[in-house]
Design an enzyme around this catalytic site. Structure first.
Site, mmCIF file in Angstrom:
data_model
loop_
_atom_site.group_PDB
_atom_site.id
_atom_site.type_symbol
_atom_site.label_atom_id
_atom_site.label_comp_id
_atom_site.label_asym_id
_atom_site.label_seq_id
_atom_site.Cartn_x
_atom_site.Cartn_y
_atom_site.Cartn_z
ATOM 1 N N ALA A 83 138.123 62.064 87.637
ATOM 2 C CA ALA A 83 138.226 62.266 86.250
ATOM 3 C C ALA A 83 137.205 61.475 85.396
ATOM 4 C CB ALA A 83 139.683 61.554 85.878
ATOM 5 N N HIS A 85 134.155 82.143 95.956
ATOM 6 C CA HIS A 85 133.499 81.512 94.918
ATOM 7 C C HIS A 85 132.209 80.780 95.165
ATOM 8 C CE1 HIS A 85 134.061 79.383 91.068
ATOM 9 N NE2 HIS A 85 133.852 78.241 91.808
ATOM 10 N N ARG A 107 125.618 75.771 96.735
ATOM 11 C CA ARG A 107 127.077 75.167 96.950
ATOM 12 C C ARG A 107 127.148 74.651 98.294
ATOM 13 N NH1 ARG A 107 128.747 79.385 93.135
ATOM 14 N NH2 ARG A 107 130.149 78.289 91.433
ATOM 15 N N ILE A 129 132.731 67.268 85.298
ATOM 16 C CA ILE A 129 133.820 68.275 84.840
ATOM 17 C C ILE A 129 135.122 67.359 84.619
ATOM 18 C CG2 ILE A 129 135.450 69.897 85.952
ATOM 19 C CD1 ILE A 129 132.995 70.550 87.956
ATOM 20 N N SER A 134 136.395 71.231 93.724
ATOM 21 C CA SER A 134 135.258 70.621 94.536
ATOM 22 C C SER A 134 134.602 71.836 95.284
ATOM 23 C CB SER A 134 135.378 69.510 95.420
ATOM 24 O OG SER A 134 136.205 68.531 94.649
ATOM 25 N N ASN A 135 133.302 71.984 95.053
ATOM 26 C CA ASN A 135 132.565 72.787 96.012
ATOM 27 C C ASN A 135 132.037 72.588 96.958
ATOM 28 O OD1 ASN A 135 132.763 75.307 94.144
ATOM 29 N ND2 ASN A 135 131.457 74.384 92.709
#
Length: 403
Positions: free
Chosen positions: A90, A258, A168, A94, A199-200
């Site tokens: 947090a 993605h 990524r 992002i 999370s990438n």
């Protein structure tokens, strides 16, 4: 009546499907934004106030007029929010804007913020926002279990950000370990929660999460979601700009994965129906696939696509909360365990219900153009490699996985 997308206002318009077809139509939710001078977040209401002066309110009033001509009853939020959401990571780029957007939701009663450092300040800042949800902060592994207790939705944006020249896949080893550790804690403390992986690389971290949950004996494929909403948000935005369309009317399904070429916008299925030249299809597809790099380069090393990702993730969280709350017409694109192709995971439009994933929209892969069909076959090779990489990582001995 023109169709509408849930992308433009993540918490005000959702996609639903008519019984006669798989084409999404807009459904207005009963939500009110106060005007900017006296902004207090989202409020449950049966109608948008005619006295509201903000441009957003005017847009919503126009949507209400359209909705009132429909035979569908608008979905109404509960007055008393009752859902707990945890954001793991947090304090990050992002995580902070995402936490703010989730704090605005009328469906959230408690917002748990977790990070390894600097989360107390984020929680203190957010706690001053006069929206109903209570904010609690948790720092470090010793407090992770308490953070996850009785949580309904877990959102995981934790990880290192992309930097110029970084793909990524370059993020894999660091973020893979982070996701593995966090999902192990989720499995032990709130195994029935919806899990949203941001999370990438998502093409690998979602399979990692699945393997972790399997080992813990709590895997439910209906509750594990890779958040690919940003690809849809971008596709809708770029198409509306290219074709001079009202953004609220545009809906472009995006399938595959993605990352890079695994992101496949199905421009032939754009709503409202739009004609594209071959050049436009190529240009839009490549831009949507490389949009993340576009932002990384524009920020010149100062960050990645944190704000748009937070917006897209908040939209997906809101959709999940509506599904948990009983809305029977919640549809989003997501990277999930799927039988739509010969791959174990695949992104497509899905229906979300109280118990998680209810259906994968099979029509997404029907009637593809030659360009889309070739792109689909091409992306499968790369996507399979990413999925296999994630599965292999999750099944490594602990010492090997840490390296």
């Amino acid at each position: 009546m023109a169709t509408a997308t849930s992308a433009s206002l993540f918490s005000t318009v959702s996609s639903s499907y008519s019984k006669a077809s798989s084409i999404p139509h807009s459904r207005l939710q009963s939500v009110k934004f106060n005007s900017v001078p006296s902004f207090t977040g989202l409020k449950s209401t049966s109608l948008i106030s005619g006295s509201d002066s903000s441009s957003l309110a005017k847009t919503l009033r126009g949507s209400v007029t359209k909705a009132q001509t429909s035979d569908k009853k608008p979905y109404g939020f509960k007055i008393n929010a009752s859902y707990k959401v945890a954001v793991l990571g947090a304090a990050g780029g992002i995580g902070q804007p995402l936490s703010l957007l989730i704090k605005m939701s009328p469906l959230v009663s408690t917002l748990h913020l977790y990070d390894i450092a600097n989360v107390k300040g984020v929680a203190a800042d957010l706690s001053h926002c006069n929206t109903p949800s209570q904010v609690r902060d948790f720092t470090g592994p010793s407090e992770l279990a308490d953070c996850l207790k009785d949580v309904n939705v877990v959102v995981i944006p934790a990880g290192v950000p992309r930097k110029p020249g970084m793909t990524r896949d370059d993020l894999f080893n660091i973020n893979a370990n982070i996701v593995k550790t966090l999902v192990e804690a989720v499995a032990e403390n709130c195994p029935n929660a919806f899990i949203h992986i941001i999370s990438n690389p998502v093409n690998s971290t979602v399979p990692i999460a699945a393997e972790v949950l399997k080992k813990k004996g709590v895997y439910d494929p209906k509750k594990l979601f890779g958040v690919t909403t940003l690809d849809v948000v971008r596709a809708n935005t770029f198409v509306s700009q290219k074709k001079n369309l009202k953004l609220i009317d545009v809906d472009v399904p995006v399938i595959g994965g993605h990352a890079g070429i695994t992101i496949l916008p199905l421009l032939s299925k754009t709503k409202p129906s739009v004609n594209f030249t071959d050049e436009e299809i190529q240009e839009l597809t490549v831009r949507i696939q490389n949009a993340g790099t576009e932002v990384v380069d524009a920020k010149a090393g100062a960050g990645s696509a944190t704000l748009s990702m937070a917006y897209a993730a908040a939209r997906f969280v809101e959709s999940s909360l509506r599904a948990l709350d009983g809305d029977g017409d919640v549809y989003e694109c997501s990277f999930v365990e799927s039988t739509l192709t010969d791959l174990p995971f695949f992104a497509s439009r899905v229906k979300i219900g109280k118990n998680g994933l209810e259906a994968v929209i099979e029509s997404d892969l029907q009637g593809l153009t030659e360009y889309e069909q070739k792109a689909l076959e091409a992306l499968k090779v790369e996507l399979k490699a990413s999925i296999d990489k994630g599965v292999a990582f999750a099944n490594k001995p602990a010492a090997a996985a840490a390296n």
